[in-house]
Design a protein around this motif. Structure first.
Motif, mmCIF file in Angstrom:
data_model
loop_
_atom_site.group_PDB
_atom_site.id
_atom_site.type_symbol
_atom_site.label_atom_id
_atom_site.label_comp_id
_atom_site.label_asym_id
_atom_site.label_seq_id
_atom_site.Cartn_x
_atom_site.Cartn_y
_atom_site.Cartn_z
ATOM 1 N N THR A 232 29.530 32.069 -0.535
ATOM 2 C CA THR A 232 29.758 31.036 0.443
ATOM 3 C C THR A 232 29.870 29.526 -0.682
ATOM 4 N N VAL A 233 30.035 28.502 0.216
ATOM 5 C CA VAL A 233 30.108 27.399 -1.378
ATOM 6 C C VAL A 233 29.969 26.233 -0.620
ATOM 7 N N SER A 234 29.329 25.077 -0.411
ATOM 8 C CA SER A 234 29.614 24.054 -0.282
ATOM 9 C C SER A 234 30.010 22.958 -0.937
ATOM 10 N N GLY A 235 30.195 21.818 0.259
ATOM 11 C CA GLY A 235 31.270 21.066 -0.795
ATOM 12 C C GLY A 235 32.874 20.908 -0.945
ATOM 13 N N SER A 236 33.929 20.049 -0.988
ATOM 14 C CA SER A 236 35.375 20.239 -1.188
ATOM 15 C C SER A 236 35.697 19.317 -2.507
ATOM 16 N N GLY A 237 35.090 18.729 -3.499
ATOM 17 C CA GLY A 237 35.123 18.424 -4.887
ATOM 18 C C GLY A 237 35.503 19.112 -5.630
ATOM 19 N N ASN A 238 35.419 18.373 -7.207
ATOM 20 C CA ASN A 238 35.860 19.829 -8.027
ATOM 21 C C ASN A 238 34.823 20.450 -8.844
ATOM 22 N N VAL A 239 33.930 20.739 -8.304
ATOM 23 C CA VAL A 239 33.146 22.146 -8.759
ATOM 24 C C VAL A 239 32.900 22.445 -7.398
ATOM 25 N N ALA A 240 32.979 22.518 -6.058
ATOM 26 C CA ALA A 240 33.460 23.455 -5.105
ATOM 27 C C ALA A 240 35.192 24.097 -5.529
ATOM 28 N N ILE A 241 35.734 23.028 -6.193
ATOM 29 C CA ILE A 241 36.988 24.099 -5.831
ATOM 30 C C ILE A 241 37.581 24.605 -6.471
ATOM 31 N N TYR A 242 36.927 24.145 -7.908
ATOM 32 C CA TYR A 242 36.535 24.994 -9.124
ATOM 33 C C TYR A 242 35.767 26.571 -9.080
ATOM 34 N N THR A 243 34.216 26.468 -8.686
ATOM 35 C CA THR A 243 33.906 27.342 -8.172
ATOM 36 C C THR A 243 34.384 28.594 -7.759
ATOM 37 N N VAL A 244 34.736 27.782 -6.225
ATOM 38 C CA VAL A 244 36.141 29.331 -5.896
ATOM 39 C C VAL A 244 36.808 29.077 -6.634
ATOM 40 N N GLU A 245 37.965 29.005 -7.400
ATOM 41 C CA GLU A 245 39.150 29.612 -7.949
ATOM 42 C C GLU A 245 38.151 30.707 -8.551
ATOM 43 N N LYS A 246 36.799 30.169 -9.970
ATOM 44 C CA LYS A 246 36.453 31.088 -10.021
ATOM 45 C C LYS A 246 35.794 32.577 -9.924
ATOM 46 N N LEU A 247 34.976 32.220 -8.125
ATOM 47 C CA LEU A 247 34.798 32.991 -7.858
ATOM 48 C C LEU A 247 35.919 34.577 -7.858
ATOM 49 N N TYR A 248 37.101 34.034 -7.283
ATOM 50 C CA TYR A 248 38.432 34.538 -7.647
ATOM 51 C C TYR A 248 38.943 35.104 -8.480
ATOM 52 N N HIS A 249 38.385 34.658 -9.205
ATOM 53 C CA HIS A 249 38.686 35.419 -10.872
ATOM 54 C C HIS A 249 38.164 36.513 -11.696
ATOM 55 N N LEU A 250 36.171 36.254 -10.831
ATOM 56 C CA LEU A 250 35.407 37.499 -10.929
ATOM 57 C C LEU A 250 35.524 38.390 -10.012
ATOM 58 N N GLY A 251 36.589 38.534 -8.612
ATOM 59 C CA GLY A 251 36.942 39.253 -7.210
ATOM 60 C C GLY A 251 35.811 38.943 -6.026
ATOM 61 N N ALA A 252 35.065 38.310 -6.431
ATOM 62 C CA ALA A 252 34.643 37.928 -5.213
ATOM 63 C C ALA A 252 35.110 37.575 -3.750
ATOM 64 N N LYS A 253 34.672 37.146 -3.188
ATOM 65 C CA LYS A 253 35.291 36.112 -1.902
ATOM 66 C C LYS A 253 34.846 35.284 -1.100
ATOM 67 N N PRO A 254 34.716 33.605 -1.639
ATOM 68 C CA PRO A 254 34.056 32.760 -1.084
ATOM 69 C C PRO A 254 34.887 32.095 0.203
ATOM 70 N N VAL A 255 33.886 32.111 1.475
ATOM 71 C CA VAL A 255 35.019 31.899 2.641
ATOM 72 C C VAL A 255 34.297 30.912 3.530
ATOM 73 N N THR A 256 33.658 30.016 2.955
ATOM 74 C CA THR A 256 33.093 28.663 3.111
ATOM 75 C C THR A 256 34.086 27.258 2.061
#
Length: 449
Positions: A232-256
């Motif tokens: 789970t990720v909060s926010g939707s600015g740069n920090v959140a967007i690229y947290t989501v992106e990097k989680l996908y790179h590592l095979g995780a599934k961000p859902v929020t």
């Protein structure tokens, strides 16, 4: 007793600055073991000196809106400590900005910058100006008026501001342009610049990527990984967007993800391309997400359960608070732990309350405090400064590799220090002491100033 007295004096001297009290208390209490072990810090009044900035610059910003009306905002630049390098820290443009917020951020920045091992001191600045809903012309005129005062106090070897909440590429561009006009100098004085005029690749991604790299290191030490895990990720600015992106790179599934109006829960995984389109291009509300992805669930802030953040009610393996300070409280922490959360890596500055932090530490989960886990942004700002100084630009892979190495080293240093002081899972203790010792020893070496 020494530590307690300093904390009480801060509260007495600045009674209304609650966020600053919280930051000081969190750091100073964890420093007790190293203070007790090394009397030189008390003899040189290091804590008393650390909690008072080198200087606080308060100024008025007067500008004209599109209707011809004169507008007035309060603004600040607080230069906290430059013992190991020029002041470094972002500018925040948001209605919530006041002196206490800027002081808490600047104080945190001192230790965060120290942990990167780069030559950067700590500072922070901003204004209660709100760029939301303003035209480009209004934002430009505000930034130019803001820089008309700030330029006197900054420089490539003095104080190097960057972006923060409300200050992105557009604002940095206007600020830099006015600085260049006023000084007739093309210096590496602001970071987060455009790529064609001194910026660095990976800067937009840096805090989010770095936060995930830090989580990866915490989990690796325990034989775990993010692969296949719900996050789970909060926010939707740069920090959140690229947290989501990097989680996908590592095979995780961000859902929020979330914004000031509510949160999106997409059980199949957040659509990064759509998120970027809404937030980076259109600057739209997340309400628009469900119009394109109707299978996702949107929850308005008004529908959140009282006293809690809906993001943290979603069961997850790892949580990434990436919005703002104190967004995750004791109720949220209990919910996360009850739902089996094993890792919290902070992408925002001080997003967890002291009570929430205590719960995570007692549970002995992987907990990465903001000053360590979100240091990736300022680390790449430091790398941008290095590129500016050498008049060279590095490619994406080179910068990303430097970032990854820095985050690995921050974790290793924090972990090793925590073990040195007998609490191996307490990275709050480890990060605070590791960051403190470098700054404190430099202050002693340089004399009573």
């Amino acid at each position: 007793m020494y530590v307690k007295n300093v904390i009480e004096k801060v509260k007495s001297n600045y009674p209304s600055q609650k966020e600053f009290h919280q930051a000081v208390e969190e750091v100073l209490i964890s420093l007790s073991p190293v203070i007790d072990k090394n009397k030189k810090y008390q003899e040189n009044a290091i804590l008393e000196r650390l909690v008072i900035p080198d200087r606080e610059i308060h100024f008025r910003v007067t500008w004209v809106d599109d209707k011809g009306n004169v507008q007035v905002n309060r603004a600040y630049r607080i230069e906290f400590n430059s013992a190991i390098g020029p002041y470094k820290g972002g500018l925040r443009f948001h209605p919530s900005v006041h002196e206490g917020i800027i002081k808490f951020l600047g104080f945190e920045q001192v230790f965060k910058n120290s942990l990167t091992t780069l030559a950067m001191g700590g500072g922070k600045g901003g204004s209660d100006f709100n760029p939301k809903g303003k035209s480009d012309g209004e934002v430009m005129r505000f930034c130019q008026a803001f820089m008309n005062e700030l330029y006197r106090h900054i420089g490539a070897h003095t104080d190097v501001p960057a972006g923060d909440i409300g200050v992105g590429g557009r604002e940095i561009g206007y600020l830099f342009g006015q600085y260049r006009k006023l000084t007739n100098r093309f210096d590496g004085v602001l970071t987060g610049k455009g790529l064609s005029w001194g910026g660095s690749l990976v800067r937009p991604e840096a805090t989010g990527y770095g936060c995930v790299y830090f989580a990866e290191e915490m989990l690796k030490e325990r034989g775990e990984s993010l692969e296949g895990k719900v996050c789970t990720v909060s926010g939707s600015g740069n920090v959140a967007i690229y947290t989501v992106e990097k989680l996908y790179h590592l095979g995780a599934k961000p859902v929020t993800v979330s914004d000031s109006k509510g949160m999106i829960y997409d059980e199949g995984g957040i659509d990064v391309a759509l998120l970027k389109e809404l937030k980076e291009l259109k600057r739209a509300s997340l309400e628009e997400y469900i119009k394109i992805k109707p299978q996702a669930k949107y929850t308005k802030i008004s529908d959140y359960k009282e006293g809690s953040n809906a993001v943290w009610s979603i069961p997850c393996f790892a949580a990434f608070p990436s919005a703002t300070e104190n967004e995750l409280n004791a109720i949220d922490a209990k919910t996360l732990l009850q739902n089996g959360c094993k890792c919290v890596s902070e992408g925002a500055n001080m997003p967890s309350t002291l009570e929430a932090t205590d719960l995570f530490l007692k549970a002995k989960i992987c907990y990465g405090p903001g000053k360590a886990a979100n240091a990736g942004g300022v680390a790449v700002s430091g790398l941008e400064m290095a590129q500016n100084a050498s008049k060279h630009s590095w490619d994406f892979e080179v910068v990303d590799k430097h970032l990854h190495n820095i985050m690995e080293n921050i974790f290793a240093n924090s972990s090793q220090t925590a073990k040195e002081f007998g609490d191996p899972t307490n990275l709050v203790l480890g990060a605070n002491i590791a960051g403190f010792r470098k700054v404190a020893d430099a202050m002693i070496d340089q004399g009573i100033l």
